[in-house]
Write a protein that holds these residues in place. Structure first.
Motif, PDB file in Angstrom:
ATOM      1  N   MET A   1       0.849  -1.203   0.000  1.00  0.00           N
ATOM      2  CA  MET A   1       0.000   0.000   0.000  1.00  0.00           C
ATOM      3  C   MET A   1       0.877   1.241   0.000  1.00  0.00           C
ATOM      4  SD  MET A   1      -3.408   0.743   1.657  1.00  0.00           S
ATOM      5  CE  MET A   1      -4.056   2.219   2.400  1.00  0.00           C
ATOM      6  N   TRP A   2       0.599   2.120  -0.882  1.00  0.00           N
ATOM      7  CA  TRP A   2       1.370   3.339  -1.059  1.00  0.00           C
ATOM      8  C   TRP A   2       0.699   4.436  -0.260  1.00  0.00           C
ATOM      9  CZ3 TRP A   2       0.166   8.193  -2.723  1.00  0.00           C
ATOM     10  CH2 TRP A   2       1.219   9.010  -3.157  1.00  0.00           C
ATOM     11  N   SER A   3       1.484   5.249   0.410  1.00  0.00           N
ATOM     12  CA  SER A   3       0.856   6.429   1.000  1.00  0.00           C
ATOM     13  C   SER A   3       1.899   7.520   1.168  1.00  0.00           C
ATOM     14  CB  SER A   3       0.203   6.102   2.332  1.00  0.00           C
ATOM     15  OG  SER A   3       1.188   5.914   3.298  1.00  0.00           O
ATOM     16  N   LEU A   4       1.429   8.727   1.269  1.00  0.00           N
ATOM     17  CA  LEU A   4       2.353   9.849   1.401  1.00  0.00           C
ATOM     18  C   LEU A   4       3.006   9.826   2.769  1.00  0.00           C
ATOM     19  CD1 LEU A   4       0.430  12.851  -0.097  1.00  0.00           C
ATOM     20  CD2 LEU A   4       2.463  11.769  -0.987  1.00  0.00           C
ATOM     21  N   LYS A   5       4.268  10.252   2.794  1.00  0.00           N
ATOM     22  CA  LYS A   5       4.936  10.381   4.084  1.00  0.00           C
ATOM     23  C   LYS A   5       4.966  11.864   4.419  1.00  0.00           C
ATOM     24  CE  LYS A   5       7.565   6.742   2.224  1.00  0.00           C
ATOM     25  NZ  LYS A   5       6.848   7.063   0.971  1.00  0.00           N
ATOM     26  N   LEU A   6       4.092  12.242   5.276  1.00  0.00           N
ATOM     27  CA  LEU A   6       3.998  13.670   5.581  1.00  0.00           C
ATOM     28  C   LEU A   6       4.067  13.898   7.089  1.00  0.00           C
ATOM     29  CD1 LEU A   6       1.133  14.357   3.073  1.00  0.00           C
ATOM     30  CD2 LEU A   6       3.294  15.538   2.987  1.00  0.00           C
ATOM     31  N   LEU A  78     -18.994  17.835 -14.438  1.00  0.00           N
ATOM     32  CA  LEU A  78     -18.013  18.704 -13.780  1.00  0.00           C
ATOM     33  C   LEU A  78     -17.426  17.907 -12.616  1.00  0.00           C
ATOM     34  CD1 LEU A  78     -20.101  22.018 -13.622  1.00  0.00           C
ATOM     35  CD2 LEU A  78     -18.857  21.042 -15.531  1.00  0.00           C
ATOM     36  N   PHE A  79     -16.110  17.734 -12.646  1.00  0.00           N
ATOM     37  CA  PHE A  79     -15.430  16.884 -11.667  1.00  0.00           C
ATOM     38  C   PHE A  79     -14.644  17.779 -10.702  1.00  0.00           C
ATOM     39  CE2 PHE A  79     -11.914  14.301 -10.143  1.00  0.00           C
ATOM     40  CZ  PHE A  79     -12.470  13.043  -9.959  1.00  0.00           C
ATOM     41  N   PHE A  80     -15.064  17.776  -9.442  1.00  0.00           N
ATOM     42  CA  PHE A  80     -14.409  18.592  -8.413  1.00  0.00           C
ATOM     43  C   PHE A  80     -13.602  17.648  -7.520  1.00  0.00           C
ATOM     44  CE2 PHE A  80     -18.408  21.325  -9.052  1.00  0.00           C
ATOM     45  CZ  PHE A  80     -17.796  22.082 -10.036  1.00  0.00           C
ATOM     46  N   SER A  81     -12.291  17.684  -7.690  1.00  0.00           N
ATOM     47  CA  SER A  81     -11.417  16.637  -7.142  1.00  0.00           C
ATOM     48  C   SER A  81     -11.112  16.819  -5.667  1.00  0.00           C
ATOM     49  CB  SER A  81     -10.089  16.620  -7.914  1.00  0.00           C
ATOM     50  OG  SER A  81      -9.247  17.656  -7.456  1.00  0.00           O
ATOM     51  N   ASP A  82     -10.502  15.772  -5.119  1.00  0.00           N
ATOM     52  CA  ASP A  82      -9.922  15.834  -3.784  1.00  0.00           C
ATOM     53  C   ASP A  82      -8.601  16.632  -3.843  1.00  0.00           C
ATOM     54  OD1 ASP A  82      -8.018  14.091  -4.874  1.00  0.00           O
ATOM     55  OD2 ASP A  82      -8.807  12.323  -3.873  1.00  0.00           O
ATOM     56  N   ILE A  83      -7.864  16.671  -2.725  1.00  0.00           N
ATOM     57  CA  ILE A  83      -6.692  17.550  -2.650  1.00  0.00           C
ATOM     58  C   ILE A  83      -5.502  17.075  -3.492  1.00  0.00           C
ATOM     59  CG2 ILE A  83      -7.282  18.640  -0.452  1.00  0.00           C
ATOM     60  CD1 ILE A  83      -5.480  16.673   0.980  1.00  0.00           C
ATOM     61  N   TYR A  84      -5.645  15.932  -4.167  1.00  0.00           N
ATOM     62  CA  TYR A  84      -4.586  15.457  -5.075  1.00  0.00           C
ATOM     63  C   TYR A  84      -4.687  16.072  -6.471  1.00  0.00           C
ATOM     64  CZ  TYR A  84      -2.936  11.985  -1.735  1.00  0.00           C
ATOM     65  OH  TYR A  84      -2.385  11.375  -0.643  1.00  0.00           O
ATOM     66  N   SER A  85      -5.776  16.772  -6.748  1.00  0.00           N
ATOM     67  CA  SER A  85      -6.026  17.441  -8.036  1.00  0.00           C
ATOM     68  C   SER A  85      -6.529  16.470  -9.109  1.00  0.00           C
ATOM     69  CB  SER A  85      -4.799  18.208  -8.568  1.00  0.00           C
ATOM     70  OG  SER A  85      -4.093  17.454  -9.542  1.00  0.00           O
ATOM     71  N   PRO A  86      -7.188  16.997 -10.135  1.00  0.00           N
ATOM     72  CA  PRO A  86      -7.705  16.122 -11.202  1.00  0.00           C
ATOM     73  C   PRO A  86      -6.600  15.522 -12.049  1.00  0.00           C
ATOM     74  CG  PRO A  86      -8.019  18.418 -11.787  1.00  0.00           C
ATOM     75  CD  PRO A  86      -7.541  18.410 -10.364  1.00  0.00           C
ATOM     76  N   PHE A  87      -5.349  15.986 -11.885  1.00  0.00           N
ATOM     77  CA  PHE A  87      -4.233  15.454 -12.669  1.00  0.00           C
ATOM     78  C   PHE A  87      -3.517  14.304 -11.954  1.00  0.00           C
ATOM     79  CE2 PHE A  87      -4.738  19.625 -14.712  1.00  0.00           C
ATOM     80  CZ  PHE A  87      -4.840  19.195 -16.033  1.00  0.00           C
ATOM     81  N   TYR A  88      -3.991  13.920 -10.769  1.00  0.00           N
ATOM     82  CA  TYR A  88      -3.440  12.748 -10.080  1.00  0.00           C
ATOM     83  C   TYR A  88      -3.981  11.501 -10.778  1.00  0.00           C
ATOM     84  CZ  TYR A  88      -2.231   9.729  -6.106  1.00  0.00           C
ATOM     85  OH  TYR A  88      -1.695   8.762  -5.301  1.00  0.00           O
ATOM     86  N   PHE A 111      -6.093  23.797  -7.814  1.00  0.00           N
ATOM     87  CA  PHE A 111      -4.806  23.901  -7.100  1.00  0.00           C
ATOM     88  C   PHE A 111      -3.735  24.547  -7.994  1.00  0.00           C
ATOM     89  CE2 PHE A 111      -7.167  20.240  -5.457  1.00  0.00           C
ATOM     90  CZ  PHE A 111      -7.378  20.684  -4.163  1.00  0.00           C
ATOM     91  N   PHE A 112      -4.067  24.767  -9.249  1.00  0.00           N
ATOM     92  CA  PHE A 112      -3.155  25.421 -10.195  1.00  0.00           C
ATOM     93  C   PHE A 112      -1.752  24.807 -10.152  1.00  0.00           C
ATOM     94  CE2 PHE A 112      -6.634  28.363  -9.860  1.00  0.00           C
ATOM     95  CZ  PHE A 112      -6.741  28.922 -11.125  1.00  0.00           C
ATOM     96  N   GLY A 113      -1.704  23.474 -10.267  1.00  0.00           N
ATOM     97  CA  GLY A 113      -0.419  22.781 -10.309  1.00  0.00           C
ATOM     98  C   GLY A 113       0.267  22.632  -8.961  1.00  0.00           C
ATOM     99  N   ALA A 118       2.555  17.643  -3.861  1.00  0.00           N
ATOM    100  CA  ALA A 118       3.737  18.438  -4.204  1.00  0.00           C
ATOM    101  C   ALA A 118       4.521  18.792  -2.935  1.00  0.00           C
ATOM    102  CB  ALA A 118       3.319  19.701  -4.950  1.00  0.00           C
ATOM    103  N   HIS A 119       3.883  18.617  -1.763  1.00  0.00           N
ATOM    104  CA  HIS A 119       4.528  19.010  -0.507  1.00  0.00           C
ATOM    105  C   HIS A 119       4.926  17.818   0.349  1.00  0.00           C
ATOM    106  CE1 HIS A 119       3.521  23.138  -1.424  1.00  0.00           C
ATOM    107  NE2 HIS A 119       2.363  22.675  -1.832  1.00  0.00           N
ATOM    108  N   ASP A 120       4.879  16.635  -0.248  1.00  0.00           N
ATOM    109  CA  ASP A 120       5.202  15.418   0.492  1.00  0.00           C
ATOM    110  C   ASP A 120       6.610  15.516   1.070  1.00  0.00           C
ATOM    111  OD1 ASP A 120       5.117  12.906   1.504  1.00  0.00           O
ATOM    112  OD2 ASP A 120       5.356  11.870  -0.406  1.00  0.00           O
ATOM    113  N   GLY A 121       6.685  15.444   2.384  1.00  0.00           N
ATOM    114  CA  GLY A 121       7.990  15.457   3.050  1.00  0.00           C
ATOM    115  C   GLY A 121       8.659  16.815   3.140  1.00  0.00           C
ATOM    116  N   GLN A 122       7.973  17.855   2.715  1.00  0.00           N
ATOM    117  CA  GLN A 122       8.588  19.200   2.716  1.00  0.00           C
ATOM    118  C   GLN A 122       8.685  19.738   4.148  1.00  0.00           C
ATOM    119  OE1 GLN A 122       6.577  22.027   0.067  1.00  0.00           O
ATOM    120  NE2 GLN A 122       6.971  23.642   1.565  1.00  0.00           N
TER     121      GLN A 122
END
Ligand code: NAG
Ligand code: NAG
Ligand code: NAG
Ligand code: NAG
Length: 276
Positions: A1-6, A78-88, A111-113, A118-122
């Motif tokens: 299982m993949w998940s973000l490390k934040l 009209l697709f209103f995405s979660d916080i990963y954006s429609p480009f995930y 989210f305009f890119g 984009a902030h994983d581990g920042q």
């Protein structure tokens, strides 16, 4: 299982993030702000078939049916995405599925890119500031984008809106207008009671049994409001899954995969019903 490390982010998340100030301060909160459950989940594998376009200066994922159904009016989702954006990739594949069912799917990148991953581990990432910025961007971009989409497909097309997590309030807000024939959401965040009492269009609520953002008590209250107003709605609750199930299901968990797929099928059935 993949998940973000934040780790930084999760520490920040242990404190309440942000009052839903921009919403409706007089209306009781039913679905809270973003939590760690809005981030958790698996990454899906597949080859998206949609394209990257710009609509009203907003980056947009576009997925259209390869063989448009000829016997009916054009359907636009009209697709209103979660916080990963429609480009995930997960969201691209979900939008492609809707397109394969005959919908012209437009996913606004409010989210305009700059999606959450984009902030994983920042180090020092300020989730509250990011969330606030994202809500403001979304609220600023949506009206012009919606009008441009309606110009693109025309007044004769049948429009519907689905929102996941961060996107749920926008699906409900447009479902209080004549700009869509129906609305739907899955595992919402950022909702107040007025989102349900303002509603004028049919609503599908696709929900997880366990959802810290939209707990059972909120779900029941939402249904009470809808029933009290004799609204047209359909509630589905999936057992054994939690917030995020409709977009980030673990591919190795058969129950989670079924819930995700059944949720998407239900959105298609719901919108087809009102797009005749
Ligand atoms: C979409 O296209 C724009 C403009 O070419 C580009 O800046 C952006 O990175 C692209 N986004 C994705 C997710 O490919
Ligand atoms: C994060 O951003 C919020 C909103 O801009 C601000 O109020 C808060 O002080 C920031 N937190 C930190 C740790 O910088
Ligand atoms: C973002 O923060 C500003 C300043 O704190 C506040 O006025 C505004 O309402 C917030 N926006 C959202 C969408 O919460
Ligand atoms: C509900 O409708 C009222 C009146 O149009 C509006 O002021 C309010 O912002 C709406 N609330 C939500 C949450 O959409």
């Amino acid at each position: 299982m993949w998940s973000l490390k934040l780790p930084v982010l999760l520490t920040l998340l242990s404190a309440p993030l942000l009052a839903l100030s921009a919403l409706d301060p007089s209306s009781p909160v039913l679905a809270g702000p973003i939590t760690e459950h809005c981030i958790e989940g698996a990454k899906h594998a597949g080859e998206p078939v949609g394209t990257n376009v710009t609509i009203a200066d907003v980056p947009t994922y576009l997925s259209e049916p390869t063989t448009p159904p000829s016997d009916e009016k054009k359907k636009v989702l009209l697709f209103f995405s979660d916080i990963y954006s429609p480009f995930y990739v997960n969201n691209q594949l979900l939008q492609d599925y809707f397109a394969s069912e005959g919908f012209n799917v437009v996913g606004i990148d409010y989210f305009f890119g700059d999606p959450i991953q984009a902030h994983d581990g920042q180090p020092g990432f300020n989730m509250t500031a990011w969330f606030n910025k994202s809500r403001e961007q979304a609220e600023r971009a949506l009206p012009g984008w919606i009008e441009a989409v309606r110009t693109k497909y025309g007044a004769d097309a049948k429009y519907a809106a689905v929102g996941y997590c961060f996107g749920a309030p926008y699906a409900l807000e447009i479902s209080a207008t004549d700009k869509v024939v129906a609305g739907a959401f899955a595992h919402p965040s950022g909702l107040v009671e007025a989102h349900f009492s303002n509603l004028t269009k049919p609503l599908l609520l696709s929900c997880a049994e366990t959802d810290s953002s939209f707990p059972t008590a909120s779900l029941r209250r939402a249904v009470d409001i809808l029933a009290g107003r004799k609204a047209t709605y359909h509630l589905q609750v999936f057992s054994g899954v939690s917030h995020g199930f409709a977009t980030r299901a673990d591919p190795n968990d058969a129950n989670a995969v079924w819930a995700k797929e059944e949720s998407a099928r239900s959105v298609v059935g719901w919108f087809n019903r009102f797009s005749k």
